[in-house]
Design an enzyme around this catalytic site. Structure first.
Site, PDB file in Angstrom:
ATOM      1  N   PHE A  21       0.109 -10.667  -6.130  1.00 14.60           N
ATOM      2  CA  PHE A  21      -0.703 -11.302  -5.358  1.00 14.60           C
ATOM      3  C   PHE A  21      -2.322 -11.079  -5.639  1.00 14.60           C
ATOM      4  CE2 PHE A  21      -2.236 -11.114  -0.788  1.00 14.60           C
ATOM      5  CZ  PHE A  21      -3.188 -12.224  -0.644  1.00 14.60           C
ATOM      6  N   GLU A  33       5.286  -1.388  -4.986  1.00 15.19           N
ATOM      7  CA  GLU A  33       6.279  -2.051  -4.030  1.00 15.19           C
ATOM      8  C   GLU A  33       5.281  -1.962  -2.651  1.00 15.19           C
ATOM      9  OE1 GLU A  33       8.960  -3.385  -4.259  1.00 15.19           O
ATOM     10  OE2 GLU A  33       9.390  -2.861  -6.416  1.00 15.19           O
ATOM     11  N   THR A  50      -4.224   1.051   1.122  1.00 14.98           N
ATOM     12  CA  THR A  50      -4.099   0.208   2.176  1.00 14.98           C
ATOM     13  C   THR A  50      -4.655   1.129   3.319  1.00 14.98           C
ATOM     14  OG1 THR A  50      -2.345  -0.490   3.737  1.00 14.98           O
ATOM     15  CG2 THR A  50      -1.788   1.116   2.279  1.00 14.98           C
ATOM     16  N   ASP A  51      -4.991   0.232   4.522  1.00 17.93           N
ATOM     17  CA  ASP A  51      -5.367   1.027   5.796  1.00 17.93           C
ATOM     18  C   ASP A  51      -3.971   1.668   6.459  1.00 17.93           C
ATOM     19  OD1 ASP A  51      -4.184  -1.705   6.449  1.00 17.93           O
ATOM     20  OD2 ASP A  51      -5.715  -2.033   8.016  1.00 17.93           O
ATOM     21  N   GLU A  52      -2.948   1.066   5.950  1.00 21.39           N
ATOM     22  CA  GLU A  52      -1.701   1.712   6.702  1.00 21.39           C
ATOM     23  C   GLU A  52      -1.421   3.039   6.458  1.00 21.39           C
ATOM     24  OE1 GLU A  52       1.790  -0.739   6.518  1.00 21.39           O
ATOM     25  OE2 GLU A  52       0.724  -2.756   5.944  1.00 21.39           O
ATOM     26  N   TYR A  73       6.814   2.760   3.031  1.00 19.61           N
ATOM     27  CA  TYR A  73       5.763   2.039   2.392  1.00 19.61           C
ATOM     28  C   TYR A  73       4.450   3.197   2.329  1.00 19.61           C
ATOM     29  CZ  TYR A  73       1.835  -0.908   1.472  1.00 19.61           C
ATOM     30  OH  TYR A  73       0.535  -1.560   0.820  1.00 19.61           O
ATOM     31  N   LYS A  88       2.198   5.071  -0.336  1.00 20.43           N
ATOM     32  CA  LYS A  88       0.777   4.958  -0.633  1.00 20.43           C
ATOM     33  C   LYS A  88      -0.193   6.025  -0.575  1.00 20.43           C
ATOM     34  CE  LYS A  88      -0.707   1.499  -2.131  1.00 20.43           C
ATOM     35  NZ  LYS A  88      -0.945   1.085  -3.538  1.00 20.43           N
ATOM     36  N   ASN A 145      -0.375 -11.342  16.091  1.00 16.39           N
ATOM     37  CA  ASN A 145       0.584 -12.025  15.055  1.00 16.39           C
ATOM     38  C   ASN A 145       0.994 -13.382  15.956  1.00 16.39           C
ATOM     39  OD1 ASN A 145       0.655  -9.929  13.475  1.00 16.39           O
ATOM     40  ND2 ASN A 145       2.784  -9.271  14.255  1.00 16.39           N
ATOM     41  N   ASP A 172      12.256  -6.640  16.890  1.00 14.72           N
ATOM     42  CA  ASP A 172      10.892  -5.997  16.404  1.00 14.72           C
ATOM     43  C   ASP A 172      11.508  -5.102  15.116  1.00 14.72           C
ATOM     44  OD1 ASP A 172       8.456  -5.257  16.225  1.00 14.72           O
ATOM     45  OD2 ASP A 172       8.273  -4.402  18.146  1.00 14.72           O
TER      46      ASP A 172
HETATM   47  P1  NAD Z   1       2.680  -7.724  -4.891  1.00 20.80           P
HETATM   48  O1  NAD Z   1       4.124  -7.192  -4.121  1.00 20.80           O
HETATM   49  O2  NAD Z   1       2.153  -9.118  -4.496  1.00 20.80           O
HETATM   50  O3  NAD Z   1       2.420  -7.201  -6.266  1.00 20.80           O
HETATM   51  C1  NAD Z   1       2.554  -5.948  -6.400  1.00 20.80           C
HETATM   52  C2  NAD Z   1       2.870  -6.202  -8.388  1.00 20.80           C
HETATM   53  O4  NAD Z   1       3.116  -4.889  -8.744  1.00 20.80           O
HETATM   54  C3  NAD Z   1       3.954  -7.279  -8.903  1.00 20.80           C
HETATM   55  O5  NAD Z   1       3.248  -8.003  -9.898  1.00 20.80           O
HETATM   56  C4  NAD Z   1       4.768  -6.465  -9.508  1.00 20.80           C
HETATM   57  O6  NAD Z   1       5.584  -7.047 -10.347  1.00 20.80           O
HETATM   58  C5  NAD Z   1       4.217  -5.114  -9.768  1.00 20.80           C
HETATM   59  N1  NAD Z   1       4.904  -3.909 -10.056  1.00 20.80           N
HETATM   60  C6  NAD Z   1       5.917  -3.355  -8.787  1.00 20.80           C
HETATM   61  N2  NAD Z   1       6.370  -2.365  -9.305  1.00 20.80           N
HETATM   62  C7  NAD Z   1       6.128  -2.140 -10.441  1.00 20.80           C
HETATM   63  C8  NAD Z   1       6.469  -1.165 -11.678  1.00 20.80           C
HETATM   64  N3  NAD Z   1       7.116  -0.159 -11.318  1.00 20.80           N
HETATM   65  N4  NAD Z   1       5.744  -1.175 -12.863  1.00 20.80           N
HETATM   66  C9  NAD Z   1       4.682  -2.222 -13.044  1.00 20.80           C
HETATM   67  N5  NAD Z   1       4.299  -3.226 -12.200  1.00 20.80           N
HETATM   68  C10 NAD Z   1       4.919  -3.305 -10.856  1.00 20.80           C
HETATM   69  O7  NAD Z   1       1.468  -6.740  -4.008  1.00 20.80           O
HETATM   70  P2  NAD Z   1      -0.083  -7.059  -3.401  1.00 20.80           P
HETATM   71  O8  NAD Z   1       0.167  -7.457  -2.167  1.00 20.80           O
HETATM   72  O9  NAD Z   1      -0.640  -7.825  -4.496  1.00 20.80           O
HETATM   73  O10 NAD Z   1      -0.588  -5.777  -3.486  1.00 20.80           O
HETATM   74  C11 NAD Z   1      -1.462  -4.904  -4.539  1.00 20.80           C
HETATM   75  C12 NAD Z   1      -1.680  -3.623  -4.265  1.00 20.80           C
HETATM   76  O11 NAD Z   1      -2.285  -3.689  -2.738  1.00 20.80           O
HETATM   77  C13 NAD Z   1      -0.571  -2.564  -3.636  1.00 20.80           C
HETATM   78  O12 NAD Z   1      -1.088  -1.538  -4.305  1.00 20.80           O
HETATM   79  C14 NAD Z   1      -0.645  -2.769  -2.309  1.00 20.80           C
HETATM   80  O13 NAD Z   1      -0.112  -1.432  -1.699  1.00 20.80           O
HETATM   81  C15 NAD Z   1      -2.005  -2.961  -2.028  1.00 20.80           C
HETATM   82  N6  NAD Z   1      -2.362  -3.408  -0.902  1.00 20.80           N
HETATM   83  C16 NAD Z   1      -1.878  -4.599  -0.625  1.00 20.80           C
HETATM   84  C17 NAD Z   1      -2.217  -5.264   0.888  1.00 20.80           C
HETATM   85  C18 NAD Z   1      -1.747  -6.823   1.115  1.00 20.80           C
HETATM   86  O14 NAD Z   1      -2.012  -7.122   2.419  1.00 20.80           O
HETATM   87  N7  NAD Z   1      -1.059  -7.327   0.408  1.00 20.80           N
HETATM   88  C19 NAD Z   1      -3.021  -4.604   1.848  1.00 20.80           C
HETATM   89  C20 NAD Z   1      -3.433  -3.291   1.531  1.00 20.80           C
HETATM   90  C21 NAD Z   1      -3.287  -2.754   0.295  1.00 20.80           C
HETATM   91  P1  TYD Z   2       3.369  -8.188   6.916  1.00 19.70           P
HETATM   92  O1  TYD Z   2       2.937  -9.572   6.279  1.00 19.70           O
HETATM   93  O2  TYD Z   2       4.720  -7.797   6.406  1.00 19.70           O
HETATM   94  O3  TYD Z   2       2.198  -7.278   6.733  1.00 19.70           O
HETATM   95  P2  TYD Z   2       2.324  -5.631   7.133  1.00 19.70           P
HETATM   96  O4  TYD Z   2       3.545  -5.181   7.753  1.00 19.70           O
HETATM   97  O5  TYD Z   2       2.168  -4.928   5.931  1.00 19.70           O
HETATM   98  O6  TYD Z   2       1.282  -5.700   7.921  1.00 19.70           O
HETATM   99  O7  TYD Z   2       3.358  -8.467   8.470  1.00 19.70           O
HETATM  100  C1  TYD Z   2       2.285  -8.813   9.172  1.00 19.70           C
HETATM  101  C2  TYD Z   2       2.666  -8.652  10.678  1.00 19.70           C
HETATM  102  O8  TYD Z   2       3.603  -9.606  10.942  1.00 19.70           O
HETATM  103  C3  TYD Z   2       3.329  -7.309  10.987  1.00 19.70           C
HETATM  104  O9  TYD Z   2       3.097  -6.915  12.445  1.00 19.70           O
HETATM  105  C4  TYD Z   2       4.645  -7.791  11.084  1.00 19.70           C
HETATM  106  C5  TYD Z   2       4.832  -9.156  11.384  1.00 19.70           C
HETATM  107  N1  TYD Z   2       5.830 -10.110  11.053  1.00 19.70           N
HETATM  108  C6  TYD Z   2       6.277 -11.101  11.853  1.00 19.70           C
HETATM  109  O10 TYD Z   2       6.190 -10.806  12.912  1.00 19.70           O
HETATM  110  N2  TYD Z   2       7.516 -11.586  11.248  1.00 19.70           N
HETATM  111  C7  TYD Z   2       7.886 -11.722  10.154  1.00 19.70           C
HETATM  112  O11 TYD Z   2       8.754 -12.547   9.650  1.00 19.70           O
HETATM  113  C8  TYD Z   2       7.006 -10.759   9.288  1.00 19.70           C
HETATM  114  C9  TYD Z   2       7.267 -10.926   7.668  1.00 19.70           C
HETATM  115  C10 TYD Z   2       5.896  -9.985   9.690  1.00 19.70           C
END
Ligand code: NAD
Ligand code: TYD
Length: 350
Positions: free
Chosen positions: A14, A87, A132-134, A157, A161, A256, A286
């Site tokens: 993504f 992941e 991530t902020d998590e 997760y 991280k 949410n 939950d």
């Molecule tokens: P995503 O799950 O959409 O994409 C992850 C990508 O990494 C995929 O293309 C997957 O194929 C690849 N990948 C997974 N395991 C792999 C491996 N072993 N070797 C090579 N490639 C691998 O994730 P995203 O939402 O795009 O997140 C990207 C980064 O941003 C991550 O490091 C995540 O922790 C961080 N992040 C995401 C969010 C969010 O809201 N999505 C928020 C904070 C931080």
């Molecule tokens: P998510 O998109 O999984 O991101 P993160 O857990 O990394 O914050 O979830 C965002 C918020 O939405 C989180 O508080 C969990 C909630 N949630 C639901 O209420 N229902 C759902 O089906 C999902 C996937 C998430």
């Protein structure tokens, strides 16, 4: 030969694919090498726009497999690393944490080692680690995370991280590597995999399926448009200070239920035959250990790198809903694949 040669791990996911779009749209003189395992979350369709563009090279490899990394990257030149591969889904980390430790901790270690070789030969300009902020844990009703907030990860997760962030930090202090870590809040936007809250709700509205809200829906996330995030990462790579961390967010906290209700409202005008979509809201059990609130204080990146978001939440969430309306073949292919069985298991009984 291009001046910037960037290895983008996880570039088929993504945020990584949005980052690649931003680079290729912004710079002519660039080489982008996407390295991705193509897990369930990786999708070459995310990069289809560039498939005939010779500024982009795709390499399929697992970052947690040292041999694969060494052989598939042999002879490939790059001088910057943007490390996204991970992941990324909290719910999956609860049901199966092992992949999270392998990819996020061991995989980050192998990518750091690869970069260390480049650094030793004087060929590494910057290594940007996307986190991530998590990692900071959960907040109560008040306060925000700053770069000085202590780590307190609560899910497998976020713990994995946090482990990767510490490794990255250690490569600055021990080896003097030019590393930067960014910690961002929840992203949303195009190419977001349907398991996450915002795309899940949009797609379930379109399919007349229940909208599963965990608990009472009062958990708070601080939503960041992925395009703003990608601009911030590129800025940090070019102007950030090595060894530092930067929080990225846009002071956009919503609970949410607010998010789900807003999506229902946007869907009512776009998909009138399904209106009112809020009839589909279904409160479910939950998530175990569900963090109550995240909130990012982005003052440091605003002050030191002059970063400001380009998009308002109102326009970006509409753009996101419209993207899913206009890209049905993208998500239909995902919904008909292996994701189907995950969805059925995760949401059984509703
Ligand atoms: P995503 O799950 O959409 O994409 C992850 C990508 O990494 C995929 O293309 C997957 O194929 C690849 N990948 C997974 N395991 C792999 C491996 N072993 N070797 C090579 N490639 C691998 O994730 P995203 O939402 O795009 O997140 C990207 C980064 O941003 C991550 O490091 C995540 O922790 C961080 N992040 C995401 C969010 C969010 O809201 N999505 C928020 C904070 C931080
Ligand atoms: P998510 O998109 O999984 O991101 P993160 O857990 O990394 O914050 O979830 C965002 C918020 O939405 C989180 O508080 C969990 C909630 N949630 C639901 O209420 N229902 C759902 O089906 C999902 C996937 C998430």
């Amino acid at each position: 030969m291009a001046k910037r040669k960037i290895l983008v791990t996880g570039g088929a996911g993504f945020i990584g694919s949005n980052f690649v779009h931003n680079l290729l749209e912004s710079y002519d003189d660039i080489k982008v090498i996407v390295l991705d395992k193509l897990t369930y979350a990786g999708n070459l369709q995310n990069l289809a726009k560039w498939k005939n563009d010779d500024r982009l090279l795709f390499i399929k490899a697992d970052i947690a497999n040292k041999h694969e990394l060494d052989t598939r990257l042999h002879g490939i030149e790059f001088n910057e690393v943007a490390h996204f591969a991970a992941e990324s889904h909290v719910d999956r980390s609860i049901s199966g944490p092992e992949e999270f430790v392998k990819t996020n901790v061991l995989g980050t270690f192998y990518i750091l080692e690869l970069a260390r070789k480049l650094h030793t030969s004087g060929n590494l300009k910057v290594f940007l680690h996307v986190s991530t902020d998590e990692v900071f844990g959960s907040l109560g009703k008040e306060g925000s995370f700053t770069e000085l907030t202590s780590y307190a990860p609560n899910s497998p997760y976020s713990a994995s991280k946090a482990g990767s962030d510490h490794l990255v930090r250690s490569y600055f202090h021990t080896y003097g590597m030019p590393v930067i870590t960014t910690n961002c809040s929840n992203n949303y936007g195009p190419f977001h995999f349907p398991e996450k809250l915002i795309p899940l709700m949009i797609l379930n509205c379109l399919q007349n399926k229940p909208l599963p809200v965990y608990g009472k829906g009062d958990n708070i996330r601080d939503w960041l448009y992925v395009k703003d995030h990608c601009i911030a990462i590129d800025l940090a790579m070019q102007k950030g200070k090595f060894g530092e961390t930067y929080n990225i967010g846009t002071r956009n906290e919503k609970n949410n239920l607010e998010i789900v209700q807003l999506i229902c409202k946007l869907m009512d005008s776009r998909n009138p035959e399904g209106a009112p979509h809020n009839r589909l809201i279904t409160f479910v059990a939950d998530r175990p250990g569900h963090d109550f609130r995240y909130s990012i204080d982005p003052s440091k990146i605003e002050r030191e790198l002059s970063w400001t978001p380009k998009y308002s939440f109102e326009e970006a969430i509409e753009e996101t809903v419209d993207w899913y309306m206009n890209n049905k073949s993208w998500w239909k292919e995902i919904l008909s694949g292996s994701y189907q069985s995950y969805y059925e298991e995760q949401y059984k009984g509703i």
